[in-house]
Enzyme design. Structure first.
Site, PDB file in Angstrom:
ATOM      1  N   ASP A 160       0.841  -1.201   0.000  1.00  0.00           N
ATOM      2  CA  ASP A 160       0.000   0.000   0.000  1.00  0.00           C
ATOM      3  C   ASP A 160       0.878   1.254   0.000  1.00  0.00           C
ATOM      4  O   ASP A 160       0.589   2.225  -0.698  1.00  0.00           O
ATOM      5  CB  ASP A 160      -0.926  -0.020   1.223  1.00  0.00           C
ATOM      6  CG  ASP A 160      -1.701  -1.319   1.285  1.00  0.00           C
ATOM      7  OD1 ASP A 160      -2.472  -1.583   0.351  1.00  0.00           O
ATOM      8  OD2 ASP A 160      -1.504  -2.100   2.233  1.00  0.00           O
ATOM      9  N   HIS A 188      -4.847  -3.456   6.218  1.00  0.00           N
ATOM     10  CA  HIS A 188      -4.596  -3.689   4.788  1.00  0.00           C
ATOM     11  C   HIS A 188      -5.933  -4.079   4.161  1.00  0.00           C
ATOM     12  O   HIS A 188      -6.244  -5.262   4.011  1.00  0.00           O
ATOM     13  CB  HIS A 188      -3.558  -4.790   4.579  1.00  0.00           C
ATOM     14  CG  HIS A 188      -3.494  -5.234   3.147  1.00  0.00           C
ATOM     15  ND1 HIS A 188      -3.024  -4.423   2.140  1.00  0.00           N
ATOM     16  CD2 HIS A 188      -3.891  -6.384   2.544  1.00  0.00           C
ATOM     17  CE1 HIS A 188      -3.127  -5.060   0.983  1.00  0.00           C
ATOM     18  NE2 HIS A 188      -3.654  -6.246   1.200  1.00  0.00           N
TER      19      HIS A 188
HETATM   20  P1  NAX Z   1      -2.087 -18.166  -4.434  1.00  0.00           P
HETATM   21  O1  NAX Z   1      -3.462 -18.737  -4.313  1.00  0.00           O
HETATM   22  O2  NAX Z   1      -1.430 -18.113  -5.751  1.00  0.00           O
HETATM   23  O3  NAX Z   1      -1.117 -18.981  -3.459  1.00  0.00           O
HETATM   24  C1  NAX Z   1      -1.440 -19.268  -2.146  1.00  0.00           C
HETATM   25  C2  NAX Z   1      -0.738 -20.543  -1.788  1.00  0.00           C
HETATM   26  O4  NAX Z   1      -0.958 -20.778  -0.394  1.00  0.00           O
HETATM   27  C3  NAX Z   1      -1.259 -21.759  -2.554  1.00  0.00           C
HETATM   28  O5  NAX Z   1      -0.173 -22.396  -3.190  1.00  0.00           O
HETATM   29  C4  NAX Z   1      -1.872 -22.633  -1.465  1.00  0.00           C
HETATM   30  O6  NAX Z   1      -1.703 -24.018  -1.708  1.00  0.00           O
HETATM   31  C5  NAX Z   1      -1.089 -22.175  -0.237  1.00  0.00           C
HETATM   32  N1  NAX Z   1      -1.741 -22.443   1.038  1.00  0.00           N
HETATM   33  C6  NAX Z   1      -3.055 -22.416   1.344  1.00  0.00           C
HETATM   34  N2  NAX Z   1      -3.252 -22.784   2.622  1.00  0.00           N
HETATM   35  C7  NAX Z   1      -2.034 -23.011   3.153  1.00  0.00           C
HETATM   36  C8  NAX Z   1      -1.571 -23.436   4.413  1.00  0.00           C
HETATM   37  N3  NAX Z   1      -2.417 -23.699   5.408  1.00  0.00           N
HETATM   38  N4  NAX Z   1      -0.244 -23.564   4.597  1.00  0.00           N
HETATM   39  C9  NAX Z   1       0.631 -23.328   3.596  1.00  0.00           C
HETATM   40  N5  NAX Z   1       0.254 -22.954   2.354  1.00  0.00           N
HETATM   41  C10 NAX Z   1      -1.060 -22.784   2.149  1.00  0.00           C
HETATM   42  O7  NAX Z   1      -2.152 -16.740  -3.734  1.00  0.00           O
HETATM   43  P2  NAX Z   1      -1.116 -15.541  -3.834  1.00  0.00           P
HETATM   44  O8  NAX Z   1      -1.482 -14.691  -4.993  1.00  0.00           O
HETATM   45  O9  NAX Z   1       0.266 -16.073  -3.732  1.00  0.00           O
HETATM   46  O10 NAX Z   1      -1.536 -14.701  -2.534  1.00  0.00           O
HETATM   47  C11 NAX Z   1      -1.290 -15.208  -1.235  1.00  0.00           C
HETATM   48  C12 NAX Z   1      -1.976 -14.353  -0.200  1.00  0.00           C
HETATM   49  O11 NAX Z   1      -1.485 -13.020  -0.224  1.00  0.00           O
HETATM   50  C13 NAX Z   1      -3.486 -14.218  -0.386  1.00  0.00           C
HETATM   51  O12 NAX Z   1      -4.105 -14.351   0.887  1.00  0.00           O
HETATM   52  C14 NAX Z   1      -3.651 -12.808  -0.886  1.00  0.00           C
HETATM   53  O13 NAX Z   1      -4.934 -12.284  -0.584  1.00  0.00           O
HETATM   54  C15 NAX Z   1      -2.567 -12.113  -0.108  1.00  0.00           C
HETATM   55  N6  NAX Z   1      -2.143 -10.794  -0.582  1.00  0.00           N
HETATM   56  C16 NAX Z   1      -1.778  -9.888   0.345  1.00  0.00           C
HETATM   57  C17 NAX Z   1      -1.325  -8.636   0.010  1.00  0.00           C
HETATM   58  C18 NAX Z   1      -0.907  -7.647   1.050  1.00  0.00           C
HETATM   59  O14 NAX Z   1      -0.580  -6.523   0.679  1.00  0.00           O
HETATM   60  N7  NAX Z   1      -0.899  -7.958   2.356  1.00  0.00           N
HETATM   61  C19 NAX Z   1      -1.268  -8.229  -1.417  1.00  0.00           C
HETATM   62  C20 NAX Z   1      -1.227  -9.360  -2.369  1.00  0.00           C
HETATM   63  C21 NAX Z   1      -2.113 -10.514  -2.023  1.00  0.00           C
HETATM   64  O15 NAX Z   1      -3.421 -10.216  -2.413  1.00  0.00           O
END
Ligand code: NAX
Length: 329
Positions: A160, A188
């Site tokens: 952000d 966030h």
């Molecule tokens: P993806 O869906 O591409 O990847 C997430 C990964 O996490 C998947 O490979 C899944 O298998 C794994 N996963 C799920 N549960 C798990 C667990 N219990 N233990 C270990 N791994 C697990 O998502 P991605 O685009 O990489 O985003 C990841 C997270 O970041 C999401 O929650 C997203 O909303 C968040 N974000 C946060 C941002 C921030 O500024 N704080 C911005 C970017 C993003 O939106």
């Protein structure tokens, strides 16, 4: 070679993981004299995809990369780590409310919070997975019983901050490096308050450089609050390269001493500064001493407009906390 830093990344086979891992392994984050060990955690069904990521990391032949551990066991993933980047969580499904997402992902951070007690004595944790502030609150509550100081828990609002800096630079027609002291306050989420009133462009108040007050108070704030949604709309996928970049900016800002007179944004446990309820994971302007300690910048002036915005984002964080109150041990 002075030392090896062990970094755990959860959700390592996801899109942010894919953008994050090569940069950590290359030495771009911890420097050219620090070896890196990667501990990658995934859910069992994603371990196969993670194997592919590891093959690519191998194929980069990074001289500083010592070892890669892959596992679906959080205890193993966090064993001895210096940094834990908690990226993995379930994405928001169609028609899912924010409250549903909080309930869905909260339990992940109970188990991982407990497992973090296996980290190194200097462990730092950055939560990226959404809803990041509240997930961080859950992890912190479940880890402090194991002796980890609560100051070691951060949630990411650096993306952000970076988004806000880019918008201000474009509006003012200057290079982004000219923009400093961009505070993001609160959650966030779409209630966050990007604070142009305390930001600087070329060392001058933004409000002096960009005289367009209604743009600063309306469009600018909305653009930053809605930037994630705009990226999804354009790309069909959520921010990944910029999110990974921001996570690494956060780590580097925490590892290095903040230049005099400057600050960066991070969601950290509130100590009651600026009247924000103690204990909430709230984004503040912070400084690092480069020795592993951060502090909230004191004495910034907040207009009544700013105070109203900060109160709104604080209220949202309290609501989120109420939804997962049973997960805070
Ligand atoms: P993806 O869906 O591409 O990847 C997430 C990964 O996490 C998947 O490979 C899944 O298998 C794994 N996963 C799920 N549960 C798990 C667990 N219990 N233990 C270990 N791994 C697990 O998502 P991605 O685009 O990489 O985003 C990841 C997270 O970041 C999401 O929650 C997203 O909303 C968040 N974000 C946060 C941002 C921030 O500024 N704080 C911005 C970017 C993003 O939106």
């Amino acid at each position: 070679m002075a030392r090896t830093v062990k970094v755990a990344v959860t959700g390592a086979a996801g899109q942010i993981g894919y953008a994050l891992l090569p940069r950590i392994a290359s030495g771009a984050v911890f420097g050219p004299d620090v070896r890196v060990s990667l501990h990658l955690l995934e859910i069992t069904p994603a371990l196969k995809a993670l194997e592919g990521v590891v093959m690519e990391l191998d194929d980069c032949a990074f001289p500083l990369l010592d070892e890669i551990v892959t596992t679906d066991d959080a205890d193993r993933a966090f064993e001895g780590v210096n940094w834990a980047l908690l990226v993995g969580s379930k994405p928001r499904g169609k028609g899912m409310e924010r409250g549903d997402l909080i309930r869905e992902n909260g339990p992940i951070f109970v188990g991982q919070g407990k497992a973090l007690t296996r980290g190194a004595s200097d462990l730092r944790t950055l939560v990226v997975g959404n809803p990041a502030n509240t997930n961080c609150l859950i992890a912190m509550h479940n880890a402090v019983g194991g002796g980890i100081p609560k100051e070691r828990f951060h949630a990411m609002t650096r993306l952000d901050q970076n988004r806000a800096e880019a918008q201000l630079a474009q509006k003012a027609g200057v290079k982004v490096a000219e923009v400093t002291n961009m505070a993001i306050w609160g959650n966030h989420s779409a209630t966050q308050y990007p604070d142009a009133e305390n930001a600087r462009i070329g060392g001058r108040p933004v409000t002096d450089v960009i005289g367009h007050v209604s743009w600063l108070q309306e469009d600018f704030i909305q653009i930053v609050q809605q930037r994630g949604a705009a990226v999804i709309e354009a790309r069909g996928l959520s921010s990944a390269a910029s999110a990974a970049n921001a996570a690494l900016d956060h780590v580097m800002s925490m590892e290095q001493a903040t230049p005099d007179g400057q600050f960066f944004s991070a969601a950290v446990p509130s100590d009651g500064s600026y009247g924000v309820e103690e204990g909430l994971i709230f984004s503040f302007p912070v400084r690092s001493d480069g020795q592993g300690n951060w502090s909230i910048v004191q004495g910034l002036e907040l207009s009544s407009f700013a105070r109203e915005k900060i109160a709104a984002t604080e209220a949202e964080l309290k609501e989120e906390r109420a939804v997962i109150a049973d997960l805070l041990s």
